[in-house]
Design a protein around this motif. Structure first.
Motif, PDB file in Angstrom:
ATOM      1  N   MET A   1      -3.252  -9.042   0.257  1.00  0.00           N
ATOM      2  CA  MET A   1      -2.228  -7.965   0.041  1.00  0.00           C
ATOM      3  C   MET A   1      -2.804  -6.289   0.105  1.00  0.00           C
ATOM      4  O   MET A   1      -3.348  -5.723  -0.524  1.00  0.00           O
ATOM      5  N   THR A   2      -1.129  -5.886   0.878  1.00  0.00           N
ATOM      6  CA  THR A   2      -1.919  -4.511   1.280  1.00  0.00           C
ATOM      7  C   THR A   2      -0.969  -3.337   0.017  1.00  0.00           C
ATOM      8  O   THR A   2      -0.315  -3.749  -0.622  1.00  0.00           O
ATOM      9  N   PRO A   3      -1.667  -2.230   0.246  1.00  0.00           N
ATOM     10  CA  PRO A   3      -1.105  -1.331  -1.491  1.00  0.00           C
ATOM     11  C   PRO A   3       0.492  -0.911  -1.178  1.00  0.00           C
ATOM     12  O   PRO A   3       0.865  -1.624  -2.176  1.00  0.00           O
ATOM     13  N   SER A   4       1.032  -1.502  -0.381  1.00  0.00           N
ATOM     14  CA  SER A   4       2.642  -1.116   0.234  1.00  0.00           C
ATOM     15  C   SER A   4       3.132  -2.726  -0.124  1.00  0.00           C
ATOM     16  O   SER A   4       3.943  -2.037  -0.921  1.00  0.00           O
ATOM     17  N   GLU A   5       2.318  -3.497   0.002  1.00  0.00           N
ATOM     18  CA  GLU A   5       3.112  -4.724  -1.007  1.00  0.00           C
ATOM     19  C   GLU A   5       3.074  -4.898  -1.829  1.00  0.00           C
ATOM     20  O   GLU A   5       3.499  -4.969  -2.568  1.00  0.00           O
ATOM     21  N   TYR A   6       1.686  -4.640  -2.679  1.00  0.00           N
ATOM     22  CA  TYR A   6       1.338  -4.449  -4.217  1.00  0.00           C
ATOM     23  C   TYR A   6       2.204  -3.299  -4.520  1.00  0.00           C
ATOM     24  O   TYR A   6       3.264  -3.733  -5.302  1.00  0.00           O
ATOM     25  N   ARG A   7       2.729  -2.550  -4.232  1.00  0.00           N
ATOM     26  CA  ARG A   7       3.737  -1.406  -4.795  1.00  0.00           C
ATOM     27  C   ARG A   7       5.221  -1.557  -4.685  1.00  0.00           C
ATOM     28  O   ARG A   7       6.348  -2.233  -5.430  1.00  0.00           O
ATOM     29  N   ALA A   8       5.386  -2.616  -3.697  1.00  0.00           N
ATOM     30  CA  ALA A   8       7.177  -3.598  -3.385  1.00  0.00           C
ATOM     31  C   ALA A   8       6.930  -4.153  -4.495  1.00  0.00           C
ATOM     32  O   ALA A   8       8.408  -4.787  -4.867  1.00  0.00           O
ATOM     33  N   ALA A   9       6.236  -4.644  -4.096  1.00  0.00           N
ATOM     34  CA  ALA A   9       6.236  -6.898  -4.922  1.00  0.00           C
ATOM     35  C   ALA A   9       6.632  -5.813  -6.596  1.00  0.00           C
ATOM     36  O   ALA A   9       6.889  -6.826  -7.616  1.00  0.00           O
ATOM     37  N   LEU A  10       5.695  -4.848  -6.928  1.00  0.00           N
ATOM     38  CA  LEU A  10       5.774  -4.551  -8.123  1.00  0.00           C
ATOM     39  C   LEU A  10       6.560  -4.098  -8.946  1.00  0.00           C
ATOM     40  O   LEU A  10       8.021  -4.571 -10.127  1.00  0.00           O
ATOM     41  N   ALA A  11       7.609  -3.412  -8.125  1.00  0.00           N
ATOM     42  CA  ALA A  11       8.831  -3.192  -7.755  1.00  0.00           C
ATOM     43  C   ALA A  11       9.535  -4.210  -8.410  1.00  0.00           C
ATOM     44  O   ALA A  11      11.055  -3.932  -9.039  1.00  0.00           O
ATOM     45  N   GLU A  12       9.483  -4.990  -7.362  1.00  0.00           N
ATOM     46  CA  GLU A  12      10.199  -6.100  -7.021  1.00  0.00           C
ATOM     47  C   GLU A  12      10.366  -7.084  -8.874  1.00  0.00           C
ATOM     48  O   GLU A  12      11.490  -7.239  -9.040  1.00  0.00           O
ATOM     49  N   VAL A  13       9.580  -7.269  -9.293  1.00  0.00           N
ATOM     50  CA  VAL A  13       9.219  -7.642 -10.557  1.00  0.00           C
ATOM     51  C   VAL A  13       9.237  -6.978 -11.086  1.00  0.00           C
ATOM     52  O   VAL A  13       9.292  -7.527 -12.994  1.00  0.00           O
ATOM     53  N   GLY A  14       9.661  -5.748 -11.536  1.00  0.00           N
ATOM     54  CA  GLY A  14      10.224  -4.590 -12.504  1.00  0.00           C
ATOM     55  C   GLY A  14       8.668  -4.179 -13.360  1.00  0.00           C
ATOM     56  O   GLY A  14       8.831  -3.947 -14.373  1.00  0.00           O
ATOM     57  N   LEU A  15       7.639  -4.378 -12.424  1.00  0.00           N
ATOM     58  CA  LEU A  15       6.712  -3.368 -13.493  1.00  0.00           C
ATOM     59  C   LEU A  15       6.063  -1.921 -12.339  1.00  0.00           C
ATOM     60  O   LEU A  15       5.882  -1.761 -10.992  1.00  0.00           O
ATOM     61  N   SER A  16       6.034  -1.122 -13.231  1.00  0.00           N
ATOM     62  CA  SER A  16       5.422   0.266 -13.154  1.00  0.00           C
ATOM     63  C   SER A  16       3.688   0.195 -13.049  1.00  0.00           C
ATOM     64  O   SER A  16       3.900  -0.871 -13.658  1.00  0.00           O
ATOM     65  N   LEU A  17       3.403   0.864 -12.690  1.00  0.00           N
ATOM     66  CA  LEU A  17       1.978   0.964 -11.926  1.00  0.00           C
ATOM     67  C   LEU A  17       1.295   0.916 -13.761  1.00  0.00           C
ATOM     68  O   LEU A  17       0.622   0.156 -13.816  1.00  0.00           O
ATOM     69  N   ASN A  18       1.773   1.927 -15.275  1.00  0.00           N
ATOM     70  CA  ASN A  18       0.985   1.271 -16.329  1.00  0.00           C
ATOM     71  C   ASN A  18       1.728   0.152 -16.310  1.00  0.00           C
ATOM     72  O   ASN A  18       1.180  -0.337 -17.104  1.00  0.00           O
ATOM     73  N   GLY A  19       2.629  -0.212 -16.307  1.00  0.00           N
ATOM     74  CA  GLY A  19       3.688  -1.344 -16.768  1.00  0.00           C
ATOM     75  C   GLY A  19       2.406  -2.770 -16.459  1.00  0.00           C
ATOM     76  O   GLY A  19       1.309  -3.968 -16.655  1.00  0.00           O
ATOM     77  N   ALA A  20       1.732  -2.448 -15.187  1.00  0.00           N
ATOM     78  CA  ALA A  20       1.149  -3.387 -14.121  1.00  0.00           C
ATOM     79  C   ALA A  20      -0.331  -3.381 -14.783  1.00  0.00           C
ATOM     80  O   ALA A  20      -0.992  -4.738 -15.158  1.00  0.00           O
ATOM     81  N   SER A  21      -1.047  -1.766 -15.244  1.00  0.00           N
ATOM     82  CA  SER A  21      -2.492  -2.600 -16.571  1.00  0.00           C
ATOM     83  C   SER A  21      -2.274  -2.730 -17.239  1.00  0.00           C
ATOM     84  O   SER A  21      -3.124  -3.636 -18.140  1.00  0.00           O
ATOM     85  N   LYS A  22      -0.872  -3.191 -17.897  1.00  0.00           N
ATOM     86  CA  LYS A  22      -1.380  -3.995 -19.180  1.00  0.00           C
ATOM     87  C   LYS A  22      -1.089  -4.808 -18.774  1.00  0.00           C
ATOM     88  O   LYS A  22      -1.552  -5.909 -19.678  1.00  0.00           O
ATOM     89  N   PHE A  23       0.236  -5.472 -18.008  1.00  0.00           N
ATOM     90  CA  PHE A  23       0.462  -6.891 -17.811  1.00  0.00           C
ATOM     91  C   PHE A  23      -1.334  -7.784 -16.932  1.00  0.00           C
ATOM     92  O   PHE A  23      -1.388  -8.793 -17.666  1.00  0.00           O
ATOM     93  N   PHE A  24      -2.171  -7.021 -16.476  1.00  0.00           N
ATOM     94  CA  PHE A  24      -2.562  -7.578 -16.025  1.00  0.00           C
ATOM     95  C   PHE A  24      -4.467  -7.608 -16.846  1.00  0.00           C
ATOM     96  O   PHE A  24      -5.303  -7.515 -16.572  1.00  0.00           O
ATOM     97  N   GLN A  25      -4.008  -6.646 -17.478  1.00  0.00           N
ATOM     98  CA  GLN A  25      -5.222  -6.672 -18.651  1.00  0.00           C
ATOM     99  C   GLN A  25      -6.466  -5.502 -18.504  1.00  0.00           C
ATOM    100  O   GLN A  25      -6.908  -6.186 -17.702  1.00  0.00           O
ATOM    101  N   THR A  26      -5.874  -4.548 -17.039  1.00  0.00           N
ATOM    102  CA  THR A  26      -6.812  -3.693 -16.100  1.00  0.00           C
ATOM    103  C   THR A  26      -6.461  -1.740 -16.803  1.00  0.00           C
ATOM    104  O   THR A  26      -5.519  -1.417 -17.406  1.00  0.00           O
TER     105      THR A  26
END
Length: 75
Positions: A1-26
């Motif tokens: 997954m490329t960085p742009s695909e990652y950003r697009a996927a986050l947007a599609e599922v409703g996660l911000s970068l902060n939300g992603a860090s909590k969701f993926f525990q990173t």
């Protein structure tokens, strides 16, 4: 997954970068590196797979959390 695909996927599922860090525990810095176009850090396969499944089945983070809790309770 490329960085742009990652950003697009986050947007599609409703996660911000902060939300992603909590969701993926990173650390949030890690999620920012995954999103960076400068090749900072590769998106881990498990993270990419989870996001692609969420996109495919139109799952939001709360849906995945509920499924995980139900799976744990079944054991």
């Amino acid at each position: 997954m490329t960085p742009s695909e990652y950003r697009a996927a986050l947007a599609e599922v409703g996660l911000s970068l902060n939300g992603a860090s909590k969701f993926f525990q990173t650390d949030e810095r890690t999620t920012r590196r995954w999103a960076a176009d400068d090749g900072g850090k590769e998106v881990p396969h498990a993270v990419a797979m989870t996001l692609r499944l969420m996109q495919r089945y139109e799952l939001k983070p709360a849906d995945v959390t509920t499924l995980m809790i139900e799976a744990e309770d079944a054991h």
